[in-house]
Design a protein around this motif. Structure first.
Motif, PDB file in Angstrom:
ATOM      1  N   ARG A 205       0.832  -1.214   0.000  1.00 41.73           N
ATOM      2  CA  ARG A 205       0.000   0.000   0.000  1.00 41.73           C
ATOM      3  C   ARG A 205       0.855   1.249   0.000  1.00 41.73           C
ATOM      4  O   ARG A 205       0.605   2.196  -0.773  1.00 41.73           O
TER       5      ARG A 205
ATOM      6  N   GLU B 192       1.218   4.591  -2.631  1.00 39.53           N
ATOM      7  CA  GLU B 192       1.111   5.974  -2.176  1.00 39.53           C
ATOM      8  C   GLU B 192       2.351   6.769  -2.561  1.00 39.53           C
ATOM      9  O   GLU B 192       2.268   7.931  -2.963  1.00 39.53           O
TER      10      GLU B 192
ATOM     11  N   GLN C 116      -3.812  -3.241  -9.493  1.00 37.83           N
ATOM     12  CA  GLN C 116      -5.205  -2.884  -9.282  1.00 37.83           C
ATOM     13  C   GLN C 116      -6.078  -4.092  -8.971  1.00 37.83           C
ATOM     14  O   GLN C 116      -7.251  -3.948  -8.639  1.00 37.83           O
TER      15      GLN C 116
ATOM     16  N   PRO D   1      -8.044  -5.021  -0.346  1.00 32.81           N
ATOM     17  CA  PRO D   1      -8.740  -3.826  -0.857  1.00 32.81           C
ATOM     18  C   PRO D   1      -7.930  -2.549  -0.696  1.00 32.81           C
ATOM     19  O   PRO D   1      -7.949  -1.697  -1.585  1.00 32.81           O
ATOM     20  N   GLU D   2      -7.238  -2.395   0.433  1.00 33.61           N
ATOM     21  CA  GLU D   2      -6.486  -1.161   0.644  1.00 33.61           C
ATOM     22  C   GLU D   2      -5.400  -0.998  -0.405  1.00 33.61           C
ATOM     23  O   GLU D   2      -5.146   0.115  -0.893  1.00 33.61           O
TER      24      GLU D   2
ATOM     25  N   SER E 240      -5.294  -2.431  -3.523  1.00 28.79           N
ATOM     26  CA  SER E 240      -5.853  -2.208  -4.866  1.00 28.79           C
ATOM     27  C   SER E 240      -6.403  -0.802  -5.009  1.00 28.79           C
ATOM     28  O   SER E 240      -6.265  -0.180  -6.060  1.00 28.79           O
ATOM     29  N   GLN E 241      -7.014  -0.265  -3.933  1.00 23.97           N
ATOM     30  CA  GLN E 241      -7.525   1.098  -4.003  1.00 23.97           C
ATOM     31  C   GLN E 241      -6.397   2.104  -4.132  1.00 23.97           C
ATOM     32  O   GLN E 241      -6.509   3.084  -4.881  1.00 23.97           O
ATOM     33  N   ALA E 242      -5.310   1.891  -3.408  1.00 21.80           N
ATOM     34  CA  ALA E 242      -4.156   2.781  -3.540  1.00 21.80           C
ATOM     35  C   ALA E 242      -3.584   2.731  -4.950  1.00 21.80           C
ATOM     36  O   ALA E 242      -3.176   3.757  -5.517  1.00 21.80           O
TER      37      ALA E 242
ATOM     38  N   ARG F 279      -5.251   2.050  -7.739  1.00 18.50           N
ATOM     39  CA  ARG F 279      -6.175   2.737  -8.628  1.00 18.50           C
ATOM     40  C   ARG F 279      -6.047   4.240  -8.493  1.00 18.50           C
ATOM     41  O   ARG F 279      -6.118   4.979  -9.492  1.00 18.50           O
ATOM     42  N   ARG F 280      -5.865   4.705  -7.273  1.00 19.67           N
ATOM     43  CA  ARG F 280      -5.718   6.148  -7.081  1.00 19.67           C
ATOM     44  C   ARG F 280      -4.475   6.678  -7.803  1.00 19.67           C
ATOM     45  O   ARG F 280      -4.522   7.716  -8.453  1.00 19.67           O
TER      46      ARG F 280
ATOM     47  N   GLU G  97      -5.187   6.718 -11.495  1.00 18.31           N
ATOM     48  CA  GLU G  97      -6.080   7.793 -11.902  1.00 18.31           C
ATOM     49  C   GLU G  97      -5.382   9.139 -11.872  1.00 18.31           C
ATOM     50  O   GLU G  97      -5.659  10.012 -12.697  1.00 18.31           O
TER      51      GLU G  97
END
Length: 1948
Positions: A120, A124, A152, A157-158, A160-162, A164-165, A168
């Motif tokens: 994660r 970031e 992704q 979940p943490e 994969s969300q990082a 994707r962010r 994006e």
């Protein structure tokens, strides 16, 4: 860390990869990809410079963090990533771009890290990098896109969300890539496709590499195998999901949309990317062998991802499935039903359905039977837990199966059977059951409607239809619903929670109880819905198939009913039939379908009704009720065949059947079916024929009730009565709940159900046979109105009136048999006309009375609200309500009086006979009656508490008034006449009754006050002192004293009892409500309305307050302790309201009463200089005592009277002083008392008073002074007359003296006299004139007169007057004294004290004689009587005169010694000499008084504690006098004390001076000032040296003791032991357990602490000596450490919260006081300050004393404290104590020790000492010639709780043995002998010096210099010649109990 660069260094940074990476690399290629990376592998350069400097172009800080990313520790990685993220945000983008290649390498490695937080944080950090460099990332996009895309799909979940962010963010930056024309072709929302299209090959290549990885290739470090497996499975599943999503996006709908819109070159480019995607996907499909190996993975995540990727290939690239691989693929895909992991089933079904639809021929390439076997197993196992996923797609699966693949007839039956077998009714949730039955219904209907799909023949089709209905629908579903199939688990039960029942009209509780069935109710509910759903569908499409079900339904139901109770689950079967019809009513009938009635309900009733009538089973009757409710009774019963074989008949025939058959059947006896039959009976009533049907029912039920008593005593009649009651209750419930069914018009209101026959039956039953339970039940049902909400009554008003009259009589019968007169008296109030008959009637017996009362209460309990039917004028309602209160009260008083000892064990609804037999106790008649009454009373009490306040509030005012009148008269009678109980108990009970009465029946404040007026109205024994006269027109009250009789001995008990009752009532409901007459609302609200306040004040009862104050004392309370504090509290709260201020009225009433009756008390004997409650108690006149107590409280104690209030009152008193020209003698007597209290407020002029123009100062100050001057002149004129009257003279002098107040002020032991006003020269001149004239008058009176008349007999008041006059003149006029004045004052003051000394000593001698005689005769009673006589012999006049003399001495001491001594010395030098002589003699006399009272108590205490209390209590009434004595004792000089003590010893009493002091300190009724004075004497010279130890012990106080004496003492030490005095020993040796369980403020505990304070003070006063050593040793050996345990009971410590920085904020107030006290005691080594502030003992004072004692102990007895501390078992407590000591006590103690070392030890050429204050260390260095030694002493931070550490850091020329001995000796001295550090160092140095002088050490203490007396070893053994210290040898002999040498063991 120490490795060389090269291979080792390279391997450290080499990422995980397979060997294929290297094989794909062409020879000679130095770089692949960009930045030297291919995939996740770095290609090493051959240049040595590149190896050695891999980050040469990178910022050093960034490079350092990048290197740290290669560490294995996840914490290091996280810190490095956090630092990199911050650096990426801070540094310029130009610098950051340079490190992208190195970052890309680490980025790819970190994506595979095992730690999710690392992954994660990696994304970031990537987001921070992208945000900074923006377009700078474009050249590196291809190498990063694959890892980026993979991340992704991380399973966390943490993470994969990082990912994707960060992905994006890059698109939001509008990155420009190489194909810039795509940016114009695609909108902003679709720019992610740009990157995917651009990098599709690289992404597929990266994902393909990941799929080829093995677990070992993921890491080159020693990673655990389980972590490697987890990492590998995560990479594989994420890669497969990434491929799936990539194919869906690039080949899905959006891409097709672009194909349609983009033209030209753009369309060609898109087609190219599409072809590239398909090519890469085909290549991957081929390389990985159709992903078959992944389908076999053990990891469910991998398998689920494989199902998803295969689904994508089937949808978008179907041509990859060809003949070459179809066999393998079809077997694998269609055989996936063996998947047992529910998480995979969603993707599995998607794959199977798409595959079967896309490739229908694929079924031929596999073994169909094998596939079906797996599918059957899948269904039979409940889809392995995925029911909610799998069941909904079953019909889709059936449709997807090719026609030729299976034999459909066989397949469909096997499918349905296996699907049915997979249900789990016992462990499935409601959602699962719903999903199952929905799926089964859909599949069954699909099979039913699609028969033509697999057969075209009509006969075969019909056959299959019937077979499906019979084999599946009936055999499986319907029989399972009816519970006809056997089950294997007969022990499972379930609860019915039927949501449908809420909406149905069924009210039977049986439908909601548990059924003894195997299936949960939710399962049966869903099964029933499923069956009805199938039937509804069939009825619309296949009507013929419905007949088959209906035929089977009727057959099964009829068979169940016929077998009846013989069936094991008969009731369950019937219940299922009922529920089935309920479901039909809910789901089918609203749609207008009639087949349930035509084919099910009506045929069922037709066939089964004869059987039902013959059965006694509630279930079948309930079935009829339900069918009647659902379909209507006429419709249901219209086809019942009768004996006449009629098929139909009209409504008249139905009514005839109803009357003749159904009503008798439903009301036929009380049996199991009665409840259900009644429900059926109500259901059969039709609205249009309601009255006829109800008349038929009521006629049949009551036709046998109106008979003679002999004809009705049959159970059948009572059964019908009970059935009628049940029927009425059911009707009531339906009316209340508005569920009357079809009775919407007729039968919906209670009036419709009323009938004359009901009235007749109810009245007859009430009068003739009320003892049966069914009778009460019937009456309750008929009367109804059991709650406030539904007041339903089925009887007429006349019938209700008759019934309640009988109920009233029955209840009053119980009261008539009460043992309490007040209860019998209440009968005359309740039934005035019949009370005489009730009192004298012997019939019926009590048991019958009780049964009648119990019956009446049972009826009333269920119909209380029917009372509202009666008129307001009816007196029956208040009487019935009143009797409930009175019976409850009578039972509560019987319980308190102990009339029935066993009543506590009974229950409210218990049977007394059963209880009596069960308890085995034979009760007598009275006990049984008490028990029965208590049982009834408890039930009534519980019932009254349940009645809502809304009921009482709905009563009319006339009913409330009548009810209140009855209850008030009953309470008054109980208070006045109840003599069987103590007045306190009666008062408490009656006040509780009144509180309940006020809270219950009074609607508003006015009603409450009117009720209280009735309660306090005049009676025979009430009131005594103030009789109120009410004026009804204005609601005002005046007070009359004319009819008051002071001689109230006859009615005293009654009066006191009523006052006690009023006092209890005030404490319950408040002073404002009882006395002030105001409501229980805030004053601000009450006074806000000018209209309401007057009405409140009209209810004021100042006369009642005056009555209570004049009564003064009663059992359970006094005016001072209970009433007056409550009054003052109320006055303070209401001080701002003049309307509600009742104090002026109270004071006026008391003044009028005092003046009306006069006062016998004389002010001169009233101690006006010490205004206290004790002095007020001495006033005998009731009115005057009450008046003075109120004035004292208002003006002195609480100071709440303003000056205008005092002025107005003073004016009123002055106005009453003169009656025309005559002096009102009563007012003259009262005036000094009043002036004593209000003179100071009158003379003070405050700013507030000056500003208050609205309230005039009455009288003005000048007028008041003129009044005082006139009084002075009047008194002088009385003395100037030739023959003055003593009475007139003394009364005027008393008035004058009261105008010159004195106050004794100051604390314990430091009292002084304060003048409360300033006087003018005119007043002073008149005062001196009065004083001198009175001197002459007094001197002439006491001098012998040579006449026949002899001397004038002076009264006691005259002696007291001259004493007080002398004290006042001395205080106010001393500077104007002449020689004669001085002589008179000194003479009177000395004689007053001297005469009292003689009386005290005489009393003491009498006490001594009495106690000595008791020791001979042992007659305690006679001795105590002698002691009482001796105490009473003390003349109070002598004490008062002595008190005045002490005040004179105080004034003279202040004036002559402290304030204006120089001025007085210039005026009267000769008089000062006289004063010094008088003072010296008086101080001696005062000490003699002090010691005499102490020795008297000490002598008496040797007799018994009661004798000691007699002496101690005699001092309590004269607290000011003894306070003055204590003050002079504290200030007495040394020589006076010595002389007084010597006189005591010469007196020759049985006790001495020390015993007298201990007796005062530990007195059972102590006076604080005397205790402090005794403590001061005990701890100071000359008493301190002899105050502790018995005289037989060694009392040496110095070191200069002869050796012969020491040796003699040593030899005799075994025979003589060290002993403390008995007085202090018994205190400090109290048992530990007793002390710890004692109350923290108990007198014994206070004495225990004071005893320790004396002990420690004595120990501190002792110099280093044998006596001190013996005392310390005695404490350590013989005294329990309970004092320390007790200390920390007073110091609340929280474990672990003592922080030196926050210690003040964290300590509670007691702990803070204790901490400060301990610091003060350590600094001053004294506890005197906290002993002075101890009394009165409170929590904070005790805590302070405890802290000071603790401080003294750790200073004087550190070893004693340390031993206790180390023995503590409670770790949390020891930790808290250590923290407390460390924070508060140790710092000052350590600093003191260090300061002593530095100040007292002098360095020389051989010796030096250094102190380190911060480290708490002392370093002592001794050097001499070639020898030397360094000694380090370290003090712990919590010193002395932890031992001191002594260490020798350097030793030169000293043997190790000697060194150890010296260290041991020094350590033992410091640790165990309470030694000081400085003293220990000096002894150590002296040992060194003596060592060099050749002196040998003592073999006992290993020291040359003794640690206490500093002596040398001089006592030598005659045998071994070793020398010992005398003190060491003494201790050795005393502890070993032998006199032998410690070394050679020969006699010494």
């Amino acid at each position: 860390m120490g490795k060389q660069k090269g291979e080792g260094g390279r391997s450290k940074n080499r990422p995980s990869s397979s060997s294929l990476h290297a094989s794909l690399l062409p020879t000679g290629v130095s770089s692949a990809g960009f930045g030297g990376y291919l995939g996740s592998s770095r290609l090493e350069s051959a240049s040595s410079s590149e190896e050695s400097v891999p980050f040469s172009d990178v910022d050093s800080e960034v490079a350092q963090h990048l290197k740290r990313l290669g560490r294995k520790d996840p914490t290091t990685k996280l810190k490095a990533l956090s630092s990199l993220s911050s650096l990426f945000k801070q540094k310029p983008s130009e610098e950051i771009v340079q490190i992208v290649p190195q970052w890309a390498f680490e980025y790819k490695k970190l994506l595979h890290d095992y730690n999710r937080e690392v992954r994660r944080a990696t994304h970031e950090t990537m987001a921070s990098l992208v945000t900074n460099i923006r377009r700078g990332l474009a050249p590196h996009l291809k190498s990063l896109m694959g890892p980026w895309w993979l991340s992704q799909f991380d399973p966390t979940p943490e993470v994969s969300q990082a990912a994707r962010r960060s992905f994006e963010i890059w698109h939001l930056m509008r990155v420009t890539v190489h194909i810039s024309y795509f940016m114009a072709a695609f909108p902003a929302s679709e720019r992610r496709l740009d990157a995917l299209m651009l990098c599709v090959k690289d992404i597929f290549l990266y994902l393909d590499e990941n799929l080829k990885l093995s677990p070992q290739a993921l890491s080159d470090k020693a990673t655990p195998m389980d972590e490697l497996e987890d990492m590998h499975q995560r990479v594989i599943s994420s890669s497969l999901l990434a491929v799936t999503t990539l194919i869906d996006i690039l080949l899905g709908v959006k891409l097709q949309h672009h194909d349609d819109e983009i033209l030209g070159t753009e369309q060609k480019a898109l087609s190219k990317f599409r072809m590239t995607t398909i090519s890469c996907a085909e290549n991957m499909f081929s390389i990985h062998k159709c992903f078959i190996d992944f389908l076999k993975s053990k990891n469910p995540t991998v398998r689920s991802a494989t199902y998803s990727v295969l689904t994508s290939y089937i949808k978008h690239i179907p041509h990859t499935f060809n003949e070459g691989n179809m066999k393998v693929i079809s077997s694998a895909i269609l055989g996936s039903f063996q998947e047992k992991d529910a998480s995979c089933h969603s993707s599995m079904w998607g794959m199977i359905l798409h595959f079967s639809r896309t490739f229908p021929d694929s079924w031929s390439h596999c073994s169909i039977q094998k596939v079906l076997n797996r599918f059957w197993l899948f269904l039979r196992n409940g889809c392995y837990g995925s029911q909610q996923i799998s069941y909904p797609v079953l019909t889709q699966f059936l449709e997807s199966i090719p026609l030729k693949a299976v034999v459909w007839e066989q397949f469909i039956f096997e499918f349905l059977h296996n699907l049915w077998a997979g249900r789990n009714p016992f462990h499935s949730s409601a959602a699962v059951s719903t999903a199952f039955f929905n799926a089964f219904k859909q599949c069954f209907l699909w099979a039913l409607h699609n028969i033509s799909r697999y057969t075209s023949e009509v006969d075969a089709s019909n056959y299959l239809h019937v077979k499906l209905i019979n084999s599946i629908f009936l055999e499986l579903l319907w029989h399972d619903y009816l519970l006809l199939l056997p089950t294997n688990n007969d022990e499972i039960s379930y609860k019915r929670i039927d949501g449908l029942e809420v909406d149905s009209q069924l009210s039977d509780q049986r439908s909601l109880r548990e059924l003894n069935s195997n299936y949960p109710f939710s399962y049966l509910q869903e099964l029933g819905k499923c069956i009805i759903g199938v039937l509804s569908d069939i009825s619309l499409k296949e009507y013929d198939l419905l007949n088959a079900f209906c035929t089977s339904f009727r057959r099964d139901c009829l068979e169940i009913i016929q077998q009846g109770e013989h069936l094991q689950k008969f009731h369950e079967h019937i219940e299922q039939i009922v529920c089935f019809f309920r479901l039909l009513d809910l789901l089918v009938l609203p749609e207008g379908q009639t087949w349930p009635l035509d084919f099910l309900a009506r045929p069922l009733i037709t066939d089964s009704f004869p059987e039902i009538r013959s059965m006694d089973t509630p279930a079948v009757v309930r079935l009829l009720s339900v069918l009647a409710e659902i379909f209507g009774p006429v419709t249901i019963f219209s086809y019942i065949e009768t004996n006449d074989n009629k098929e139909k008949f009209n409504m008249d025939d139905f009514l005839q059947t109803f009357n003749n058959d159904l009503v008798p059947w439903c009301l036929d006896g009380n049996n199991h079916t009665s409840n259900s039959k009644l429900d059926l009976l109500i259901a059969l009533i039709q609205e249009e024929y309601f009255f006829e049907q109800w008349c038929s029912i009521i006629t049949y039920a009551t036709k046998h009730q109106i008979y003679s008593e002999s004809d009705i005593q049959t159970s059948d009649r009572f059964d019908k009565l009970e059935l009628l009651a049940l029927l009425l209750e059911k009707v009531t419930d339906r009316i209340v709940s508005k569920k009357v069914g079809n009775l919407q018009k007729n039968g919906s209101l209670p009036e419709h159900w009323r009938h004359d026959m009901l009235d007749s039956a109810a009245i007859y039953i009430t009068r003739h046979f009320p003892s049966r339970g069914c009778s009460a039940q019937f009456l309750r049902a008929a009367l109804g109105a059991s709650s406030q909400d539904h007041q339903i009554c089925y009887l007429s008003r006349e019938a209700v009136m008759i019934i309640f009259e009988e109920i009233m009589k029955n209840l009053v019968l119980v009261l008539s048999a009460s043992s309490f007169e007040w209860a019998k008296f209440s009968c005359s109030l309740l039934l005035p006309a019949e009370s005489e008959y009730l009192m004298h009637s012997n019939e019926p017996s009590f048991l019958i009375k009780y049964e009648l009362a119990q019956f009446s209460f049972e009826v009333l309990e269920g119909s209380i609200f029917s009372l509202k039917i009666l008129d307001e004028e009816c007196t029956l309602v208040p009487s019935i309500l009143a009797v409930l209160f009175i019976i409850d009260w009578e039972a509560s008083m019987a319980l308190v009086s102990g009339e029935d000892n066993d009543s506590e064990s009974c229950k409210d609804d218990g049977d007394p006979y059963a209880y009596a037999s069960a308890s085995g106790v034979i009760r007598d008649h009275s006990q049984e009656q008490g028990f029965l009454k208590l049982t009834l009373g408890r039930r009534i009490h519980a019932f009254r508490r349940k009645i809502s306040m809304a009921f009482w509030g709905s009563l009319s005012s006339s009913i409330v008034t009548r009810l209140g009148n009855i209850l008030v008269q009953t309470v008054r009678y109980a208070v006045f006449e109840m003599n069987d109980l103590s007045p306190d108990r009666v008062s408490a009970l009656c006040s509780q009754w009144v509180v309940e009465m006020l809270m219950t029946i009074c609607h508003n404040h006015t009603e409450s006050q009117c009720l209280l007026d009735q309660l306090f109205s005049e009676g025979k024994s009430w009131p005594f002192w103030a009789k109120p006269l009410f004026h009804l027109e204005t609601r005002s009250t005046s007070v009359s004293f004319d009819s008051v009789h002071i001689d109230y001995s006859l009615d005293e008990l009654r009066h006191h009892q009523f006052v006690s009752f009023v006092d209890k009532l005030i404490s319950s409901i408040g002073m404002g409500k009882v006395i002030a007459g105001v409501p229980d609302i805030s004053l601000s609200v009450a006074s806000a309305s000018t209209e309401v306040a007057p009405s409140y004040s009209s209810f004021s009862r100042a006369w009642l307050a005056a009555e209570i104050l004049c009564t003064w004392k009663w059992q359970g309370g006094t005016a001072l302790s209970s009433f007056l504090p409550s009054l003052i509290t109320y006055v303070k709260s209401e001080a701002s309201s003049d309307e509600t201020n009742i104090v002026p009225s109270i004071v006026d009433i008391l003044l009028d009463g005092t003046l009306h009756h006069g006062a016998s008390s004389q002010w001169i004997f009233f101690n006006a200089w010490c205004l206290s409650d004790d002095e007020v108690e001495k006033i005998q006149d009731p009115y005057l005592r009450a008046l003075i107590s109120v004035l004292l409280t208002l003006n002195v104690k609480d100071n709440i009277w303003r000056k205008p209030d005092a002025a107005v009152f003073f004016k009123r008193v002055i106005d009453k002083l003169f009656i025309t020209e005559t002096v009102n003698r009563n007012c003259l007597i009262v005036l000094p008392f009043v002036l004593t209290i209000i003179i100071q407020p009158l003379l003070e002029i405050s700013e507030l008073d000056q500003a208050d123009n609205d309230v005039p100062l009455v009288p003005p100050t000048n007028d008041l002074l003129n009044v005082i001057l006139s009084w002075l002149q009047t008194a002088i004129s009385c003395l100037s007359s030739g023959d003055p009257s003593q009475q007139d003279l003394e009364e005027w002098v008393q008035v004058v003296l009261s105008c010159y107040p004195l106050r004794v002020i100051g604390g314990f032991g430091k009292l002084g006299v304060e003048l409360k006003r300033d006087i003018s020269s005119v007043e002073r001149s008149l005062l001196l004139n009065l004083f001198r004239k009175y001197q002459k008058f007094y001197s002439d009176a006491v001098a012998p007169v040579q006449s026949s008349n002899g001397r004038i007999i002076l009264s006691k008041s005259t002696h007291m007057t001259i004493a007080k006059l002398t004290a006042v003149l001395t205080s106010y006029c001393l500077p104007e004294f002449e020689e004669n004045d001085w002589t008179f004052v000194l003479d009177r003051s000395h004689k007053g004290i001297e005469s009292f000394v003689l009386l005290m000593e005489e009393m003491t001698e009498n006490i001594d004689d009495a106690v000595i005689n008791y020791q001979v005769t042992a007659e305690l009673g006679i001795t105590l009587e002698k002691l009482n006589l001796a105490v009473r012999a003390l003349d109070p006049l002598a004490i008062n005169i002595a008190n005045a003399s002490l005040i004179i001495h105080c004034v003279l001491s202040q004036k002559l010694e402290l304030q204006d001594a120089d001025d007085f010395e210039n005026l009267w030098p000769s008089n000062l000499g006289k004063w010094a002589d008088v003072k010296s003699r008086s101080m001696g006399n005062i000490l003699r008084i002090f010691l005499a009272t102490g020795v008297a108590e000490a002598i008496a205490s040797s007799c018994c504690e009661e004798a000691s209390s007699i002496i101690a209590s005699s001092r309590l009434a004269y607290s000011q006098f003894w306070g003055l004595v204590a003050s002079f004792v504290n200030s007495s000089p040394h020589h006076v004390r010595s002389s007084a003590i010597e006189s005591m010893e010469l007196w020759g009493l049985s006790k001495g001076s020390v015993s007298s002091l201990y007796a005062i300190i530990f007195s059972p009724q102590p006076i604080s000032s005397l205790q402090l004075a005794a403590y001061t004497l005990l701890t100071s010279e000359p008493i301190c040296p002899i105050s502790l130890v018995k005289g037989s012990c060694l009392e040496g106080t110095g070191v200069a003791i002869q050796e012969s004496d020491i040796l003699h003492n040593i030899e005799s030490s075994s025979e003589e032991s060290f002993l403390l005095r008995d007085e202090i020993s018994c205190m400090i040796q109290k048992p530990t357990a007793e002390l710890l369980e004692m109350d923290l403020l108990a007198q014994d505990r206070v004495n225990f602490f004071v005893a320790w304070a004396v002990l420690l003070s004595h120990l501190h006063s002792l110099p280093p000596s044998i006596a001190r050593e013996k005392l310390v040793q005695y404490i350590q050996d013989s005294v329990s450490s309970a004092i320390l345990d007790c200390i920390f009971q007073h110091i609340p410590l929280k474990p672990g919260t003592m922080n030196a920085k926050k210690k003040d904020a964290e300590l509670a107030s007691e702990a803070s006081n204790a901490a400060n006290a301990s610091k003060h005691a350590i600094s001053t080594c004294s506890v005197l300050l906290y002993v002075e502030s101890l009394w009165p003992a409170g929590p904070e004072n005790m805590a302070s004393l405890a802290g000071s004692i603790y401080g003294m102990m750790i200073r004087l007895l550190p070893s004693y404290v340390r031993s206790w501390f180390t023995s503590l078992r409670d770790r949390s407590l020891s930790s808290a104590i250590e923290s407390f000591t460390k924070a508060w006590c140790s710092p000052p103690l350590i600093l003191d020790e260090l300061s002593k070392v530095k100040e007292t030890i002098v360095a020389d050429e051989n010796f030096s000492v250094s102190v380190n204050r911060s480290a708490y260390e002392i370093v002592a260095t001794y050097k001499k010639e070639e020898t030397g030694m360094d000694l380090v002493i370290r003090l712990p931070s919590c010193y002395p709780l932890r031992p001191v550490d002594v260490e020798c850091t350097r030793s030169l020329g000293i043997s190790e043995v000697k060194q150890r001995k010296w260290l041991l000796s020094l350590t033992a001295f410091i640790r165990n002998q309470n030694g000081a550090i400085a003293e220990a160092i000096r002894i150590w140095k002296s040992n060194f010096d003596k060592e060099f002088e050749g002196v040998e050490e003592c073999p006992i203490c290993y020291s040359i210099i003794h640690t206490n007396n500093h002596s040398l070893p001089r006592l030598a053994c005659k045998t071994c010649k070793h020398k010992f210290h005398s003190a060491c040898l003494y201790k050795w002999f005393s502890t070993s109990h032998k006199s032998t040498c410690p070394l050679c063991q020969t006699p010494f």
